[in-house]
Design an enzyme around this catalytic site. Structure first.
Site, mmCIF file in Angstrom:
data_model
loop_
_atom_site.group_PDB
_atom_site.id
_atom_site.type_symbol
_atom_site.label_atom_id
_atom_site.label_comp_id
_atom_site.label_asym_id
_atom_site.label_seq_id
_atom_site.Cartn_x
_atom_site.Cartn_y
_atom_site.Cartn_z
ATOM 1 N N ARG A 36 0.819 -1.222 0.000
ATOM 2 C CA ARG A 36 0.000 0.000 0.000
ATOM 3 C C ARG A 36 0.851 1.270 0.000
ATOM 4 O O ARG A 36 0.432 2.290 -0.541
ATOM 5 C CB ARG A 36 -0.936 0.000 1.212
ATOM 6 C CG ARG A 36 -2.067 -0.961 1.003
ATOM 7 C CD ARG A 36 -3.119 -0.799 2.043
ATOM 8 N NE ARG A 36 -4.313 -1.504 1.619
ATOM 9 C CZ ARG A 36 -5.286 -1.850 2.418
ATOM 10 N NH1 ARG A 36 -5.234 -1.560 3.704
ATOM 11 N NH2 ARG A 36 -6.342 -2.484 1.951
ATOM 12 N N LYS A 199 -18.445 -15.891 1.858
ATOM 13 C CA LYS A 199 -19.872 -15.694 2.121
ATOM 14 C C LYS A 199 -20.638 -15.038 0.984
ATOM 15 O O LYS A 199 -20.189 -14.048 0.417
ATOM 16 C CB LYS A 199 -20.020 -14.783 3.352
ATOM 17 C CG LYS A 199 -19.566 -15.415 4.635
ATOM 18 C CD LYS A 199 -19.795 -14.411 5.727
ATOM 19 C CE LYS A 199 -19.475 -14.972 7.085
ATOM 20 N NZ LYS A 199 -19.523 -13.899 8.081
ATOM 21 N N GLY A 355 -7.972 -8.608 -0.881
ATOM 22 C CA GLY A 355 -6.654 -9.005 -0.383
ATOM 23 C C GLY A 355 -6.277 -10.423 -0.774
ATOM 24 O O GLY A 355 -5.137 -10.696 -1.166
ATOM 25 N N GLY A 378 -12.843 -3.257 0.818
ATOM 26 C CA GLY A 378 -14.227 -2.833 1.069
ATOM 27 C C GLY A 378 -14.696 -1.803 0.055
ATOM 28 O O GLY A 378 -15.827 -1.870 -0.442
HETATM 29 P P1 AMP Z 1 -13.824 -13.440 1.355
HETATM 30 O O1 AMP Z 1 -13.125 -12.631 2.393
HETATM 31 O O2 AMP Z 1 -15.287 -13.515 1.518
HETATM 32 O O3 AMP Z 1 -13.386 -13.082 -0.060
HETATM 33 O O4 AMP Z 1 -13.350 -14.950 1.598
HETATM 34 C C1 AMP Z 1 -12.043 -15.379 1.458
HETATM 35 C C2 AMP Z 1 -11.882 -16.682 2.154
HETATM 36 O O5 AMP Z 1 -12.758 -17.641 1.611
HETATM 37 C C3 AMP Z 1 -10.489 -17.258 2.022
HETATM 38 O O6 AMP Z 1 -9.878 -17.235 3.280
HETATM 39 C C4 AMP Z 1 -10.729 -18.684 1.542
HETATM 40 O O7 AMP Z 1 -9.970 -19.643 2.238
HETATM 41 C C5 AMP Z 1 -12.176 -18.888 1.847
HETATM 42 N N1 AMP Z 1 -12.776 -19.928 0.996
HETATM 43 C C6 AMP Z 1 -12.827 -19.967 -0.330
HETATM 44 N N2 AMP Z 1 -13.420 -21.104 -0.738
HETATM 45 C C7 AMP Z 1 -13.746 -21.796 0.351
HETATM 46 C C8 AMP Z 1 -14.399 -23.044 0.584
HETATM 47 N N3 AMP Z 1 -14.831 -23.788 -0.433
HETATM 48 N N4 AMP Z 1 -14.592 -23.420 1.874
HETATM 49 C C9 AMP Z 1 -14.171 -22.660 2.890
HETATM 50 N N5 AMP Z 1 -13.553 -21.484 2.744
HETATM 51 C C10 AMP Z 1 -13.344 -21.057 1.481
#
Ligand code: AMP
Length: 398
Positions: A36, A199, A355, A378
């Site tokens: 950054r 999520k 990230g 974000g």
């Molecule tokens: P986000 O911050 O919502 O973009 O989520 C990122 C996180 O999602 C990372 O730490 C990944 O390890 C996790 N992730 C991606 N695919 C899966 C999965 N199939 N099961 C569990 N965690 C996951």
């Protein structure tokens, strides 16, 4: 989208307030990742070359409105000095007589970094008096390069603009607005969006907005499992947001109506657990057994996604398609990173944000090939969701 740019400003001999996003990870009193800081160097160098007296401010972490040693920007000042190859004055507060008189002592081309703006509770409250005090550090010129903070209506991002004559975008901010703005308003088609991560709930607005703009949406990662449940598949121990299953079904229908199909994985890597050496298998997605969980997309899905990516002219990617931090489940995300880079080499515009994705393209060794890596997690998501960012809206020729 046509905001005043730092390039258009008369800077010689003037104190210029640059809001940067130096919210970097620290370890053992040192900057652990300076990405950054490096991202804002072009803006700082331009200001210095043009003879500005540069006052830089940022937040770091989440101090509770009062000074906390572990959130001090002092290590950032040290790293900035190394990167710029010249002294950086460090002021131990961001408002008051001390920093103001030190700013007045700066010479053309000098740089001063002030302490964490969040050491004052007024920062997050967008307090007027505090904003005015911040503006005393400059001669009516504010430059915002903190795209990563632009979704926050805080004093050093928004409030200060009411007390300066000019509020302009820095080079990094301009770059972010150029790429994200173009993708969201006038993308070269086909426009393929790739969404992943943990999520659905974090990205509902992004999905809803992108289906109005993109041509195809590829969804992987844990997010996919809520959609699988909506389709009536069993998902075993995979991550599912039970309260979003109905919504996922609605989104699938809406996307079809809008002719922006949501493409879900057709196969995946299942594991019995997260521990190293846990048993894994590659299967179709329709019937995950009870004690297995889906942690990466499978080879058929990689091929399917690759084809979509290869045919795209614009790609926006946010969120890994598997638990890529663990080598056993990184193959899908790394293959997508490579496919996005390959498409970019053939003239496609690629925008990668979040990230995890930045880490993934670096891990795949293709970061240099991506058209634009968005620094603001974000803020990028809010932009993709079609929201107006207060820190961007505030940039006008006041
Ligand atoms: P986000 O911050 O919502 O973009 O989520 C990122 C996180 O999602 C990372 O730490 C990944 O390890 C996790 N992730 C991606 N695919 C899966 C999965 N199939 N099961 C569990 N965690 C996951």
């Amino acid at each position: 989208m046509n905001k005043l740019s730092i390039r258009e400003l008369e800077l010689k001999g003037k104190r210029v307030f640059v809001r940067a996003d130096f919210n970097v990870p620290l370890a053992d009193g040192k900057v652990a990742d300076d990405t950054r800081i490096r991202a804002t160097l072009p803006t700082l160098r331009l200001a210095m070359e043009r003879g500005a007296r540069v006052v830089v401010a940022s937040h770091l972490g989440r101090p509770k409105g009062k000074p906390e040693e572990k959130y001090s920007l002092a290590p950032v000042a040290a790293r900035l000095k190394e990167l710029l190859g010249k002294p950086v004055v460090f002021a131990s507060d961001c408002v008051g007589e001390g920093p103001v008189s030190r700013s007045r002592a700066l010479k053309d081309g000098d740089v001063m970094l002030v302490e964490n703006v969040r050491f004052h509770a007024e920062e997050e409250k967008n307090d007027e008096k505090f904003s005015k005090q911040l503006a005393e550090l400059c001669d009516g010129i504010f430059v915002c390069d903190a795209f990563g903070s632009a979704h926050r209506a805080h004093a050093s991002v928004v409030g200060i603009t009411h007390f300066v004559k000019q509020a302009a975008a820095g080079l990094l901010m301009e770059q972010e607005l150029k790429y994200l703005g173009q993708a969201m308003t006038n993308p070269e088609r086909p426009f393929v969006a790739i969404l992943g991560g943990a999520k659905v709930s974090d990205k509902i607005e992004v999905i809803e907005n992108l289906m109005k703009i993109a041509n195809t949406m590829l969804i992987g990662g844990a997010m996919a499992y809520t959609f699988f449940r909506a389709k009536g598949y069993t998902t075993g121990k995979s991550l599912v947001e039970e309260d979003k299953v109905d919504l996922a079904l609605t989104l699938l229908g809406e996307a079809r109506e809008r002719h922006c199909p949501i493409v879900l994985p057709v196969d995946h890597v299942l594991a019995r657990g997260l521990e190293e050496g846990a048993q894994t298998q590659i299967t179709g997605v329709e019937g995950t057994p009870a004690d297995w969980m889906g942690l990466d997309i499978g080879p058929k899905t990689i091929d399917l996604f690759r084809k979509e990516i290869a045919g795209a002219k614009t790609i926006v990617w946010n969120g890994p398609v598997g638990m890529f931090e663990k080598p056993a489940f990184a193959r899908g995300t790394l293959a997508i990173a490579q496919a996005v880079a390959d498409a970019t080499m053939k003239g496609t515009t690629s925008i990668v944000g979040g990230g995890d994705n930045v880490a993934a393209v670096e891990q795949a060794g293709v970061a240099e090939k991506i058209s634009h890596i968005s620094t603001g997690g974000g803020a990028s998501l809010e932009f993709l969701a079609g929201r107006k960012l207060p820190g961007v809206e505030a940039l006008t020729n006041c």
